[in-house]
Design an enzyme around this catalytic site. Sequence first.
Site, PDB file in Angstrom:
ATOM      1  N   LYS A  90       9.327 -10.340   2.167  1.00 14.13           N
ATOM      2  CA  LYS A  90       9.253  -8.896   1.888  1.00 14.13           C
ATOM      3  C   LYS A  90       8.887  -8.115   3.155  1.00 14.13           C
ATOM      4  CE  LYS A  90       6.189  -9.649  -1.355  1.00 14.13           C
ATOM      5  NZ  LYS A  90       6.217 -11.122  -1.376  1.00 14.13           N
ATOM      6  N   THR A  91       7.843  -8.586   3.843  1.00 11.45           N
ATOM      7  CA  THR A  91       7.431  -7.903   5.078  1.00 11.45           C
ATOM      8  C   THR A  91       8.543  -7.993   6.118  1.00 11.45           C
ATOM      9  OG1 THR A  91       5.129  -8.451   4.607  1.00 11.45           O
ATOM     10  CG2 THR A  91       5.647  -7.882   6.885  1.00 11.45           C
ATOM     11  N   ASP A 115       1.760  -2.750   2.321  1.00  9.32           N
ATOM     12  CA  ASP A 115       1.743  -4.087   1.735  1.00  9.32           C
ATOM     13  C   ASP A 115       0.761  -4.086   0.563  1.00  9.32           C
ATOM     14  OD1 ASP A 115       2.601  -6.643   1.594  1.00  9.32           O
ATOM     15  OD2 ASP A 115       1.627  -7.346   3.421  1.00  9.32           O
ATOM     16  N   THR A 130       3.394  -8.548  -4.764  1.00  9.98           N
ATOM     17  CA  THR A 130       3.663  -9.783  -5.498  1.00  9.98           C
ATOM     18  C   THR A 130       3.531  -9.521  -6.998  1.00  9.98           C
ATOM     19  OG1 THR A 130       1.329 -10.300  -5.157  1.00  9.98           O
ATOM     20  CG2 THR A 130       2.895 -11.385  -3.701  1.00  9.98           C
ATOM     21  N   ARG A 162       8.139 -19.313   4.101  1.00  9.40           N
ATOM     22  CA  ARG A 162       6.852 -19.465   4.803  1.00  9.40           C
ATOM     23  C   ARG A 162       6.374 -20.916   4.732  1.00  9.40           C
ATOM     24  NH1 ARG A 162       2.871 -15.615   2.731  1.00  9.40           N
ATOM     25  NH2 ARG A 162       3.507 -14.207   4.411  1.00  9.40           N
TER      26      ARG A 162
HETATM   27  N1  LIG Z   1      15.223 -14.993   4.828  1.00  7.97           N
HETATM   28  C1  LIG Z   1      14.426 -15.469   5.791  1.00  7.97           C
HETATM   29  N2  LIG Z   1      14.957 -16.055   6.873  1.00  7.97           N
HETATM   30  C2  LIG Z   1      14.169 -16.584   7.827  1.00  7.97           C
HETATM   31  N3  LIG Z   1      12.823 -16.590   7.804  1.00  7.97           N
HETATM   32  C3  LIG Z   1      12.238 -15.990   6.754  1.00  7.97           C
HETATM   33  C4  LIG Z   1      12.997 -15.405   5.698  1.00  7.97           C
HETATM   34  N4  LIG Z   1      12.149 -14.888   4.802  1.00  7.97           N
HETATM   35  C5  LIG Z   1      10.910 -15.148   5.257  1.00  7.97           C
HETATM   36  N5  LIG Z   1      10.964 -15.823   6.439  1.00  7.97           N
HETATM   37  C6  LIG Z   1       9.822 -16.342   7.204  1.00  7.97           C
HETATM   38  O1  LIG Z   1       8.779 -16.595   6.275  1.00  7.97           O
HETATM   39  C7  LIG Z   1       7.573 -15.976   6.692  1.00  7.97           C
HETATM   40  C8  LIG Z   1       7.014 -15.210   5.515  1.00  7.97           C
HETATM   41  O2  LIG Z   1       7.773 -14.035   5.309  1.00  7.97           O
HETATM   42  P1  LIG Z   1       7.092 -12.638   4.938  1.00  7.97           P
HETATM   43  O3  LIG Z   1       5.792 -12.481   5.659  1.00  7.97           O
HETATM   44  O4  LIG Z   1       8.112 -11.590   5.173  1.00  7.97           O
HETATM   45  O5  LIG Z   1       6.847 -12.855   3.391  1.00  7.97           O
HETATM   46  P2  LIG Z   1       6.223 -11.848   2.332  1.00  7.97           P
HETATM   47  O6  LIG Z   1       7.145 -11.840   1.165  1.00  7.97           O
HETATM   48  O7  LIG Z   1       5.926 -10.553   2.993  1.00  7.97           O
HETATM   49  O8  LIG Z   1       4.866 -12.599   1.929  1.00  7.97           O
HETATM   50  P3  LIG Z   1       3.516 -11.968   1.339  1.00  7.97           P
HETATM   51  O9  LIG Z   1       3.769 -11.613  -0.092  1.00  7.97           O
HETATM   52  O10 LIG Z   1       2.544 -13.106   1.464  1.00  7.97           O
HETATM   53  O11 LIG Z   1       3.144 -10.797   2.192  1.00  7.97           O
HETATM   54  C9  LIG Z   1       7.907 -15.093   7.874  1.00  7.97           C
HETATM   55  O12 LIG Z   1       7.113 -15.439   8.960  1.00  7.97           O
HETATM   56  C10 LIG Z   1       9.338 -15.359   8.239  1.00  7.97           C
HETATM   57  O13 LIG Z   1       9.370 -16.007   9.485  1.00  7.97           O
HETATM   58 MG   LIG Z   2       4.115  -9.599   3.396  1.00  7.20          MG
END
Ligand SMILES: Nc1ncnc2c1ncn2[C@@H]1O[C@H](COP(=O)(O)OP(=O)(O)OP(=O)(O)O)[C@@H](O)[C@H]1O
Ligand SMILES: [Mg+2]
Length: 336
Positions: free
Chosen positions: A74-75, A119, A168, A227
């Site tokens: 998401k981030t 976030d 989430t 992740r």
């Molecule tokens: N589609 C993707 N392709 C490549 N790497 C990804 C992808 N999605 C996520 N990642 C990797 O996974 C890690 C986690 O992604 P991210 O921080 O964006 O998740 P999030 O959904 O924001 O998690 P949270 O809910 O914990 O904040 C990132 O460091 C990124 O490198």
């Molecule tokens: Mg995030």
Amino acid sequence: MDTSVHTKFDNSIVLPELANDTIEPHLNLRPKNFDEYPGQERVCENLKVYTQAAKLRGKMLDHCLFHGPPGLGKTTLAGIVAETMGYQIKVTSGPVIERAADLMGILASIESKTILFIDEIHRLPSNVEEILYSAMEDMRLDILIGQGPTARTVKFDLPPFCIIGATTKAGAISAPLRDRFGIQEHLDFYSPESLTKILMRSAKIMNAQLENEAAFLLSTRCRGTPRIANQLLKRILDFALVSNKISIDCDVVNLALKRLGVDSEGLCIMDRDFLKIMKDRYQGGPVGLDAIAAALNEEKSTLEDVYEPYLVYRGFVLRTARGRMLSDLGKNHLDN
Ligand SMILES: Nc1ncnc2c1ncn2[C@@H]1O[C@H](COP(=O)(O)OP(=O)(O)OP(=O)(O)O)[C@@H](O)[C@H]1O
Ligand SMILES: [Mg+2]
């Protein structure tokens, strides 16, 4: 769910930076554009259309809400949208904005063509949330000055800006706030094929030789989550280095996963304990999440946000009106 670095914003409001993920202290594995972001095809295709349309109209992109389990990107997606639109991005999170004045400060200093990424937006206090309503809908800040009969509202126009919220827990966001997001996208667990691409890319960035079959094997053991895939890959690289292996093959992956307590279905120790409690103490349920959390000595919200979604997604746990139940699949998995 990010525990990002916090830095001071110009009006002394504390903002977390869009830093590298905390699990990636040395290398940035975070994709910067759609081409580097495998998986979530439907979401990405939609976002490509919305960003292109906004550009063609010469208007700001509508506010976006991304929801889904932790670690699915998401981030990362917020950063990609900012990059695609050519906007700058300011990052904050729900728990950091405690008072209405904090959010007003952030909004008052926002510049044109900026994405404000919030976030854990479901954790915004309700009095703070209300300020967002007029800011999002009318691009206006209504500031109440004074108290009692002399109190008056000063209207403050905001430059064109876009809010991207991530959560989430989409269900925990109030309806008025949710309705103000014109674009809402749900991120789901990744297929092994997409995770294999992600792992091959990460291995390349980390200068590691990862065999295709080994990447695929690992992709089936990382709870459908990029992740976790990257985290496991890093530990596997440690095992490979120490055992003098130049290339990462299935043997190294299997050995490392065993040592890490990841089983044949990709479940970690906590996942299995979750299932075992249901089976051994509650005869497979129905049982409430509170009882499972108490037995595991874990926060209910952590179980709900981090562990349960994947167990439900894989069909090991069933959510029923009477509580959680262990499915036959879950029982069989524990028995094997
Ligand atoms: N589609 C993707 N392709 C490549 N790497 C990804 C992808 N999605 C996520 N990642 C990797 O996974 C890690 C986690 O992604 P991210 O921080 O964006 O998740 P999030 O959904 O924001 O998690 P949270 O809910 O914990 O904040 C990132 O460091 C990124 O490198
Ligand atoms: Mg995030």
